[in-house]
Design a protein around this motif. Structure first.
Motif, PDB file in Angstrom:
ATOM      1  N   LYS A   1      46.431   7.367 -33.809  1.00 15.94           N
ATOM      2  CA  LYS A   1      46.091   7.668 -35.395  1.00 15.94           C
ATOM      3  C   LYS A   1      47.250   8.810 -35.772  1.00 15.94           C
ATOM      4  CE  LYS A   1      41.135   6.444 -34.599  1.00 15.94           C
ATOM      5  NZ  LYS A   1      40.140   6.760 -34.646  1.00 15.94           N
ATOM      6  N   LYS A   2      46.935   9.639 -34.516  1.00 19.13           N
ATOM      7  CA  LYS A   2      48.019  10.866 -34.920  1.00 19.13           C
ATOM      8  C   LYS A   2      49.011  10.785 -35.212  1.00 19.13           C
ATOM      9  CE  LYS A   2      49.256  14.968 -32.274  1.00 19.13           C
ATOM     10  NZ  LYS A   2      49.589  14.947 -31.074  1.00 19.13           N
ATOM     11  N   THR A   3      49.844   9.716 -34.643  1.00 20.05           N
ATOM     12  CA  THR A   3      50.799   9.493 -34.940  1.00 20.05           C
ATOM     13  C   THR A   3      51.139   8.714 -36.791  1.00 20.05           C
ATOM     14  OG1 THR A   3      51.356   8.137 -32.512  1.00 20.05           O
ATOM     15  CG2 THR A   3      53.170   8.082 -34.629  1.00 20.05           C
ATOM     16  N   LEU A   4      50.076   8.353 -36.653  1.00 22.88           N
ATOM     17  CA  LEU A   4      50.156   8.018 -38.447  1.00 22.88           C
ATOM     18  C   LEU A   4      50.408   9.049 -39.681  1.00 22.88           C
ATOM     19  CD1 LEU A   4      48.225   4.361 -38.106  1.00 22.88           C
ATOM     20  CD2 LEU A   4      50.878   4.607 -37.972  1.00 22.88           C
ATOM     21  N   LYS A   5      48.631   9.630 -38.803  1.00 26.36           N
ATOM     22  CA  LYS A   5      48.646  10.759 -40.277  1.00 26.36           C
ATOM     23  C   LYS A   5      50.176  12.128 -40.125  1.00 26.36           C
ATOM     24  CE  LYS A   5      44.733  13.629 -40.307  1.00 26.36           C
ATOM     25  NZ  LYS A   5      43.618  14.323 -40.152  1.00 26.36           N
ATOM     26  N   GLU A   6      50.400  12.347 -38.679  1.00 32.48           N
ATOM     27  CA  GLU A   6      51.349  13.157 -38.998  1.00 32.48           C
ATOM     28  C   GLU A   6      52.149  12.216 -40.296  1.00 32.48           C
ATOM     29  OE1 GLU A   6      52.216  15.007 -34.602  1.00 32.48           O
ATOM     30  OE2 GLU A   6      53.033  13.376 -35.274  1.00 32.48           O
ATOM     31  N   LYS A   7      52.600  10.934 -40.218  1.00 34.96           N
ATOM     32  CA  LYS A   7      53.713  11.150 -41.002  1.00 34.96           C
ATOM     33  C   LYS A   7      52.937  10.823 -42.995  1.00 34.96           C
ATOM     34  CE  LYS A   7      57.078   9.086 -38.657  1.00 34.96           C
ATOM     35  NZ  LYS A   7      58.372   9.497 -38.595  1.00 34.96           N
TER      36      LYS A   7
ATOM     37  N   CYS B   1      57.294   3.547 -41.322  1.00 37.75           N
ATOM     38  CA  CYS B   1      56.420   3.574 -40.250  1.00 37.75           C
ATOM     39  C   CYS B   1      56.944   2.979 -39.431  1.00 37.75           C
ATOM     40  CB  CYS B   1      55.304   2.422 -41.283  1.00 37.75           C
ATOM     41  SG  CYS B   1      53.487   2.153 -39.959  1.00 37.75           S
ATOM     42  N   PRO B   2      56.422   3.873 -38.207  1.00 39.68           N
ATOM     43  CA  PRO B   2      56.875   3.402 -36.978  1.00 39.68           C
ATOM     44  C   PRO B   2      56.368   2.353 -36.416  1.00 39.68           C
ATOM     45  CG  PRO B   2      55.549   5.487 -36.781  1.00 39.68           C
ATOM     46  CD  PRO B   2      55.347   5.257 -38.475  1.00 39.68           C
ATOM     47  N   MET B   3      55.756   2.132 -36.563  1.00 36.21           N
ATOM     48  CA  MET B   3      54.455   0.837 -35.185  1.00 36.21           C
ATOM     49  C   MET B   3      54.540   0.018 -36.156  1.00 36.21           C
ATOM     50  SD  MET B   3      51.350   2.643 -34.883  1.00 36.21           S
ATOM     51  CE  MET B   3      51.944   4.600 -33.676  1.00 36.21           C
ATOM     52  N   GLU B   4      53.944  -1.553 -36.191  1.00 37.67           N
ATOM     53  CA  GLU B   4      53.804  -2.719 -36.538  1.00 37.67           C
ATOM     54  C   GLU B   4      52.480  -2.298 -36.728  1.00 37.67           C
ATOM     55  OE1 GLU B   4      55.792  -4.877 -37.167  1.00 37.67           O
ATOM     56  OE2 GLU B   4      57.308  -4.972 -35.186  1.00 37.67           O
ATOM     57  N   LEU B   5      51.444  -1.909 -38.329  1.00 34.98           N
ATOM     58  CA  LEU B   5      50.511  -2.039 -38.144  1.00 34.98           C
ATOM     59  C   LEU B   5      49.600  -3.203 -38.123  1.00 34.98           C
ATOM     60  CD1 LEU B   5      50.552   0.418 -41.845  1.00 34.98           C
ATOM     61  CD2 LEU B   5      49.824   1.405 -38.907  1.00 34.98           C
ATOM     62  N   SER B   6      48.859  -3.138 -37.129  1.00 41.68           N
ATOM     63  CA  SER B   6      48.031  -4.212 -37.034  1.00 41.68           C
ATOM     64  C   SER B   6      46.777  -4.511 -37.355  1.00 41.68           C
ATOM     65  CB  SER B   6      48.252  -4.800 -35.827  1.00 41.68           C
ATOM     66  OG  SER B   6      47.246  -6.199 -35.458  1.00 41.68           O
TER      67      SER B   6
END
Ligand SMILES: Nc1ncnc2c1ncn2[C@@H]1O[C@H](COP(=O)(O)OP(=O)(O)O)[C@@H](O)[C@H]1O
Ligand SMILES: [Mg+2]
Lengths: 479, 249
Positions: free
Chosen positions: A140-146, A201-206
């Motif tokens: 969640k943190k990674t997503l939030k940072e972006k 987005c650095p990861m596959e959103l699932s």
């Protein structure tokens, strides 16, 4: 799925909280649908007035519509007054895997699904693994940072109302079709995703990751917005067989790809297809559509193996110049399953390009139809389409049908359409057997080869699972 | 090792094999020659367990055990390999994936662990070097768009990877130019040992210049009508099959 994914999944799925105030304490509404039902859903979800009005408007539209008849599927039409339109996700009271259908467990095993995952999927109550909370937090943190927003539709309506209001229903209007109108009136939850300008987005959103995954219900609503110059790869569904007491599923998925952005949307759909006599399976009537602004790209990839009846046409509106739409699909039907699926590529902008690769596999007594529309508008100078629609038949009781619709209103447009129908050859199976493969392993290998162009579009891990899924879905269909 | 006893077989009510008797021991190389339509491919298919044929009578034994009731894959697990006269295309399945799957299915049937990716790849590279094959071969779709020669070389490559005890090569030489023939023959010779046996089916003597057989059999009208040493192949080359036909009349 990697270990991390599993851990996150366990955590998130056991953390489910309902995002509304509980003035009314009934958890399930009685069956029936009228304006009060809709007001009640909206109230339970603590929605703003505009959302309630939007739903009510959709309901008015829906009431005037008829259930479509044109698809090449036959089923007993659901009684829409016999459905309960609101049910807070209830925990099923299963204590251990011993109470789960052994057939289902066998399938889990073949798919290589871990014990914990098996428990989650079959609704066995589970404790949180304390250590893994940190993994989910990191995610969640990674997503939030972006600046990426990824939450449930309910949360989005509360927390990002301006974004939802701006985009909901812009790609699929309430009046689009019977099921979309119904969904607009009564949707209970779904996913919301926003990728800010310039963010990859650095990861596959699932949907696996998301809190609230359980209980999105039969009318799921997804809205995904990729702002200018952004990129996202989104995965929906899972390979494990999903059962549900609700027979009718009518989801809506809207994608908005703003200038220069790219959305990759991958689905593996494995709803319960009914037993081998065709009883009890799920009706999956989905509306999925994306809109591409200038130089944007949307890729739909789907592997469809489940449901008794599938009605699904992920489509692209290629509005912006130089925009690109892609559709890669494997639809497998066995026993008494029926699938009518395909895509629409609507070329509005100049130099727009679309690619359609559809692989149908029919076995048993099933019927599998490809239905595709490619429309080149007068403004779509130099638009291009390539379509390849292949059908693979197993046995002689099944059917494959292709309904390509082509409308070209621009003389500079170029279209290429290829279609093949084939059978798995006995000589191919014998060749594989001679090399040590059982008949079933041979069929799995041949089918996976046949679907390669589509499977290659899936993220690696998903592709491996999808391959196994195809093999399992065909077990016992030849020989 | 392999024993065929008075085998009669038919397809669609046409009797093709009319009492074949053949005994093949480990370490031996047998050549089966015969005119077109004499039943050579039928014999290979029947040994491999193709279910399109009816076995009228007789038996096929591996190590003294009848395999008539075994499906093709079980015979493969016991160490049988057939290099097909007309290899089959499987679109979308790469050569490497196919071989990996085959090898691991066989290992699994024998209770062995699957071979990990890196030793597998190394083994593939080593075998390909012997057969003078290009690395790019591995990622091509199995037999799809292959030239006749490439298909045959691919069969021998698979054989080298699967290390069979009994290998039947059905007209592997046809469609090969002289260089390819030499390379394929080298490949076969490098695999020859006391632990395996080869049955080489061919029309022509020329492959037998490179792979020297211990025995040569002549198949005619579904029956082995003559057997001898390698000199029989030379005689057939010189005199053709007509004298055999005459002898039979
Ligand atoms: N499906 C079939 N039905 C009838 N006859 C067949 C069939 N397949 C092969 N044959 C016949 O069987 C005979 C042997 O064929 P084959 O084993 O391919 O010979 P070879 O490999 O020695 O050239 C031929 O006469 C061929 O025509
Ligand atoms: Mg032949």
């Amino acid at each position: 799925m990697s270990d991390n994914d599993k851990i996150i999944d366990e955590v998130t799925s056991s953390e489910y909280k309902y995002g509304f105030s509980t003035e009314i304490d009934a958890d399930t509404l009685p069956p029936g649908l009228d304006e009060d039902t809709i007001r009640l859903i909206s109230l339970k979800k603590n929605e703003p007035q505009w959302m309630t009005d939007w739903r009510l408007d959709a309901f008015q539209v829906w009431k005037k519509m008829d259930e479509p008849e044109w698809a090449n599927v036959h089923y007993k039409k659901p009684d829409f007054q016999a459905i309960s339109y609101y049910s807070a996700a209830k925990k099923r009271n299963i204590e251990s895997l011993d109470e789960v259908d052994p057939e289902l467990l066998k399938t889990f095993e073949k798919l290589g699904i871990s014990l914990d995952e098996q428990k989650r999927l079959s609704g066995v109550a589970m404790d949180i693994v304390v250590d893994s909370v940190s993994v989910s937090t990191t995610f969640k943190k990674t997503l939030k940072e972006k600046g990426i927003i990824f939450c449930s539709m309910s949360e989005a309506i509360q927390d990002y109302p301006e974004l939802v209001k701006k985009y909901i229903g812009t790609v699929i209007p309430k009046s689009d079709n019977f099921y979309a109108a119904l969904n607009s009136a009564v949707f209970t939850d779904g996913s919301f995703c926003y990728i800010p300008k310039g963010v990859r987005c650095p990861m596959e959103l699932s949907t696996y990751f998301r809190i609230n995954e359980a209980g999105t219900g039969q009318f799921e609503r997804t809205l995904l917005i990729a702002d200018q110059n952004s990129y996202v790869s989104y995965l929906e569904g899972c390979t494990a067989p999903q059962r549900d007491e609700n027979q009718l599923h009518a989801a809506v998925v809207e994608l908005v790809a703003l200038d220069n952005s790219e959305i990759k949307y991958s689905t593996v759909q494995n709803w319960f297809p009914g037993d081998s006599n065709g009883k009890g399976g799920i009706f999956n009537f989905v509306t999925k559509r994306g809109i591409c602004e200038t130089s944007a790209k949307i890729s739909w990839t789907q592997v469809e193996t489940g449901s008794a009846v599938t009605w699904k046409y992920p489509s692209c509106i290629l509005k912006g110049d130089n925009s690109i739409g892609e559709f890669y699909s494997v639809a497998l039907t066995n026993n008494f399953q029926q699938a009518d699926t395909g895509t629409k590529m609507l070329h509005l902008g100049r130099n727009t390009k679309s690619t359609i690769i559809s692989k149908g596999i029919s076995a048993g007594n099933s019927h599998n139809s490809y239905r595709g529309l490619v429309r080149m508008s007068p403004r779509a100078l130099n638009a291009r389409n390539f379509s390849q629609c292949d059908s693979l038949l197993m046995g002689d009781k099944c059917g494959a049908h292709t309904f390509p619709y082509i409308e070209v209103k621009n003389p500079t447009a170029k279209m290429e359409h290829e279609a093949t129908t084939s059978k798995i050859g006995e000589d191919q199976i014998f060749y594989c057997q001679q090399r040590g493969l059982s008949t079933e392993a041979a069929i799995a290998l041949i089918v996976n080869g046949y679907c390669k162009d589509v499977l290659n579009q899936l993220p690696m891990e998903f592709a491996v699972e999808a391959q196994k899924l195809l093999a399992i879905s065909l077990e016992g269909s030849v020989g | 090792m392999l024993e065929i006893v008075n085998l009669h077989a038919s397809i669609d009510d046409n009797v093709i094999l009319n009492g074949i008797n053949l005994k093949v021991n480990l370490g031996e190389v047998h050549a089966i020659m015969g005119p077109n339509g004499s039943g050579k491919s039928t014999l290979s298919n029947v040994i491999a367990g193709h279910d399109g044929y009816d076995i009228i009578s007789g038996d096929i034994l591996f190590d003294g055990e009848s395999v008539l009731d075994f499906p093709p894959e079980k015979r493969a697990h016991l160490g049988l390999f057939l290099s097909f006269q007309y290899p089959i295309e499987i679109p979308g399945v790469t050569v490497s994936n196919f071989i990996k799957t085959a090898l691991n299915e066989i290992r699994n049937a024998r209770g062995e662990e699957p071979l990990a990716a890196s030793p597998m790849l190394k083994m593939m590279r080593d075998k390909m070097k012997v057969l003078e094959m290009d690395k790019g071969f591995l990622s091509r779709s199995l037999n799809e768009g292959f030239s006749g020669g490439e298909k045959k070389r691919n069969e021998i490559f698979q054989m080298a990877m699967l290390e069979p005890k009994i290998a039947i090569l059905d007209e592997t030489d046809s469609g090969l130019d002289i260089d390819a023939l030499r390379i394929v023959a080298n490949g076969v010779n490098s695999l020859r040992s006391k632990e395996n046996t080869f049955i080489i089916i061919t029309h022509y003597q020329r492959l037998l210049d490179y792979i020297i057989p211990d025995f040569v059999h002549v198949l005619f009208n579904g029956r082995i009508v003559k057997s001898g040493g390698k000199e029989l192949a030379l005689e057939l080359e010189k005199r053709g099959y007509d004298w055999i036909k005459k002898e039979q009349e």
